[in-house]
Design an enzyme around this catalytic site. Structure first.
Site, PDB file in Angstrom:
ATOM      1  N   LYS A  54       0.835  -1.207   0.000  1.00 22.22           N
ATOM      2  CA  LYS A  54       0.000   0.000   0.000  1.00 22.22           C
ATOM      3  C   LYS A  54       0.870   1.258   0.000  1.00 22.22           C
ATOM      4  CE  LYS A  54      -3.789  -2.504   2.188  1.00 22.22           C
ATOM      5  NZ  LYS A  54      -4.601  -2.790   3.385  1.00 22.22           N
ATOM      6  N   GLN A  98      -4.637  -1.680   9.578  1.00 17.96           N
ATOM      7  CA  GLN A  98      -4.494  -3.006   8.970  1.00 17.96           C
ATOM      8  C   GLN A  98      -5.027  -4.070   9.926  1.00 17.96           C
ATOM      9  OE1 GLN A  98      -3.578  -3.479   5.807  1.00 17.96           O
ATOM     10  NE2 GLN A  98      -3.792  -5.692   5.938  1.00 17.96           N
ATOM     11  N   ASP A 121     -11.094   2.474   3.893  1.00 15.38           N
ATOM     12  CA  ASP A 121     -11.308   1.025   3.799  1.00 15.38           C
ATOM     13  C   ASP A 121     -12.801   0.706   3.687  1.00 15.38           C
ATOM     14  OD1 ASP A 121      -9.168  -0.755   3.692  1.00 15.38           O
ATOM     15  OD2 ASP A 121      -8.696  -0.536   5.822  1.00 15.38           O
TER      16      ASP A 121
HETATM   17  N1  GUN Z   1      -6.756  -7.124   6.201  1.00 18.57           N
HETATM   18  C1  GUN Z   1      -7.067  -7.896   5.123  1.00 18.57           C
HETATM   19  N2  GUN Z   1      -7.577  -7.125   4.143  1.00 18.57           N
HETATM   20  C2  GUN Z   1      -7.614  -5.858   4.598  1.00 18.57           C
HETATM   21  C3  GUN Z   1      -8.014  -4.611   4.045  1.00 18.57           C
HETATM   22  O1  GUN Z   1      -8.511  -4.514   2.918  1.00 18.57           O
HETATM   23  N3  GUN Z   1      -7.845  -3.531   4.846  1.00 18.57           N
HETATM   24  C4  GUN Z   1      -7.340  -3.610   6.090  1.00 18.57           C
HETATM   25  N4  GUN Z   1      -7.252  -2.493   6.793  1.00 18.57           N
HETATM   26  N5  GUN Z   1      -6.958  -4.743   6.634  1.00 18.57           N
HETATM   27  C5  GUN Z   1      -7.090  -5.861   5.896  1.00 18.57           C
END
Ligand code: GUN
Length: 295
Positions: A54, A98, A121
């Site tokens: 990211k 995350q 998100d």
């Molecule tokens: N853990 C697995 N997929 C995601 C996601 O799309 N965003 C976040 N913040 N955590 C995750």
């Protein structure tokens, strides 16, 4: 049947170029550089990889990013304070925490602390609720990426039977809502299947489109697939391999080699849904910086 790959790597690269162009324009006209903040708790290998991806993607499109790391032992209060600080920081447009986070911290409490305006998100109940009733909202990254992948490959969803396998809050549930929405990327008849579904194979054999998001290695097999179906594989599993330099190989929720020959389209793992998820997060961050949804 000869199948076509739904190439998320290629499409995400195109979208990144589009975003990078727009960022250049914004900055050239005196606008603000989009800024994403990420919170990472602990040192889980998969989470480290996702967050690094990211951060790298932000750089590629000209966004600023800030990574805030905490030890596994961080308290819920400490994390909540940091989120509140970021909520109040006008320079930061989007914030992600995350997942997963350690057991002693309430995931719901953390998600609900994030300002819905910065919740790129799309996990906050306000965004989920708005999305569900068709109001402008941040759409969570994986469902949004799947929708975009189908759209850019001209795969019609209207009137199709989509079978979603898995009911997680971040993929299965929201993607089932998106695909049934009354709009041009929806209008599908959706069946949401999960671990308690009794006649799963009977249902998947009726599917025009299957979204496999159950988190079980190679769960979807050829005998579950109707000839000509579209198969989208959300799973990511690291398995040992003596054929790769690293000694590891990524596999999905779908047994690709036997399923692919029955499909019209199928996503590879890696290079399918994964890169589309990251690009959706970038799109949401751009929307946040332009204040397109929330003023
Ligand atoms: N853990 C697995 N997929 C995601 C996601 O799309 N965003 C976040 N913040 N955590 C995750």
């Amino acid at each position: 049947m000869s199948y076509q790959l739904l190439n998320g790597k290629e499409i995400s690269a195109q979208i990144k170029n589009e975003i990078a162009e727009e960022v250049k324009q914004i900055i050239a006209t005196g606008g603000k550089q989009p800024h994403l903040a990420a919170i990472l708790v602990g040192t889980d290998g998969a989470s480290e990889t996702y967050v690094a991806g990211k951060v790298k993607s932000c750089k590629q499109v000209g966004f600023k990013s800030s990574l805030f790391r905490f030890n596994n032992s961080v308290s819920e209060d400490e994390l909540i304070s940091k989120i509140k600080e970021i909520n109040a920081d006008d320079n930061i447009d989007g914030l992600i925490v995350q997942l997963p986070i350690p057991e002693h911290i309430s995931e719901n409490k953390i998600i609900e602390t994030i300002d819905p305006k910065k919740d790129v998100d799309g996990f906050h109940p306000v965004n989920i609720g708005k999305m569900t009733i068709g109001l402008p909202a941040y759409i969570s990254a994986t469902p949004k990426g799947i929708s975009e992948l189908l759209k850019r490959n001209n795969i019609e969803t209207s009137g199709k039977h989509c079978v979603v396998i898995g009911r997680s809050n971040i993929v299965g549930k929201p993607v089932s809502i998106l695909l049934s929405q009354k709009n041009e990327t929806g209008n599908a008849t959706v069946t949401l299947c999960h671990s308690r579904t009794k006649n799963l194979k009977e249902i998947t054999l009726q599917a025009d489109i299957i979204i496999a998001a159950i988190g079980k290695l190679e769960f979807v097999t050829a005998d579950m697939i109707k000839e000509g179906a579209v198969v989208v594989d959300v799973g990511i599993h690291r398995v040992k391999s003596d054929k790769t330099k690293s000694g590891w190989k990524l596999k999905g929720d779908v047994k690709f080699d036997e399923v692919a020959p029955k499909c019209s389209y199928i996503t590879p793992v890696p290079g399918g849904v994964g890169p589309m998820t990251i690009v959706s997060l970038l799109q949401n961050t751009l929307i946040a910086s332009k204040k397109e949804i929330y003023k």
